[in-house]
Design an enzyme around this catalytic site. Structure first.
Site, PDB file in Angstrom:
ATOM      1  CB  CYS A  61       2.280 -24.769 -68.590  1.00 17.34           C
ATOM      2  SG  CYS A  61       3.605 -25.069 -69.773  1.00 17.34           S
ATOM      3  NE  ARG A  85      -0.073 -23.023 -71.613  1.00 16.20           N
ATOM      4  CZ  ARG A  85      -1.175 -23.675 -71.296  1.00 16.20           C
ATOM      5  NH1 ARG A  85      -2.237 -23.013 -70.871  1.00 16.20           N
ATOM      6  NH2 ARG A  85      -1.243 -24.986 -71.408  1.00 16.20           N
TER       7      ARG A  85
END
Length: 145
Positions: free
Chosen positions: A78, A83
């Site tokens: 990410c 994430r």
């Protein structure tokens, strides 16, 4: 089994060594379009919420299961590695056996206390970057739209 953690340089070396390996960019479509690791595919794990913050993508797991082989080496990345850690854990719980989180992601991991870069991201490591968004690498393409 815990998710493996690798640097962007380690991910690049793994991708070069294994033609079947995949860099799964779990950032938003706009982030992906602004620049991503060359050869990456995009399946956002979350979307920007109109009220601010992020909202989980309810289709993430279903789309991933449709397009990613469970035995293939998958490098989840990410912007910084947060994430992608979440995405890697979701995939592992779904039965994917060879998943790694790219710590530092595309833009690098910054220490919130000092503001200093702790881990350089893909871009700042001088690794190949692309802005091409095609049917083969886009989220729309992965969804089959």
């Amino acid at each position: 089994m815990a998710v493996e953690h690798v640097t962007p340089s380690d991910a690049k070396a793994g991708l070069d060594a294994d033609a079947d390996a995949v860099y799964l960019d779990v950032r938003t479509e706009a982030e992906f379009a602004a620049g991503h690791p060359e050869g990456a595919v995009n399946i956002p794990v979350a979307f920007q919420s109109p009220a601010g913050g992020m909202t989980p993508n309810p289709e993430f797991q279903a789309v991933a299961e449709r397009v990613l082989n469970r035995e293939t080496k998958i490098y989840c990345g990410c912007q910084s590695g947060v994430r992608s850690q979440y995405a890697a854990e979701m995939l592992e719980r779904a039965g994917y056996s060879n998943v790694a989180n790219v710590v530092g992601g595309f833009g690098g991991r910054v220490n919130p206390g000092t503001g200093m870069v702790e881990v350089a991201g893909w871009r700042d490591s001088g690794l190949p970057v692309s802005t091409r968004v095609t049917r083969q690498n886009s989220y729309d393409g992965q969804k089959g739209c």
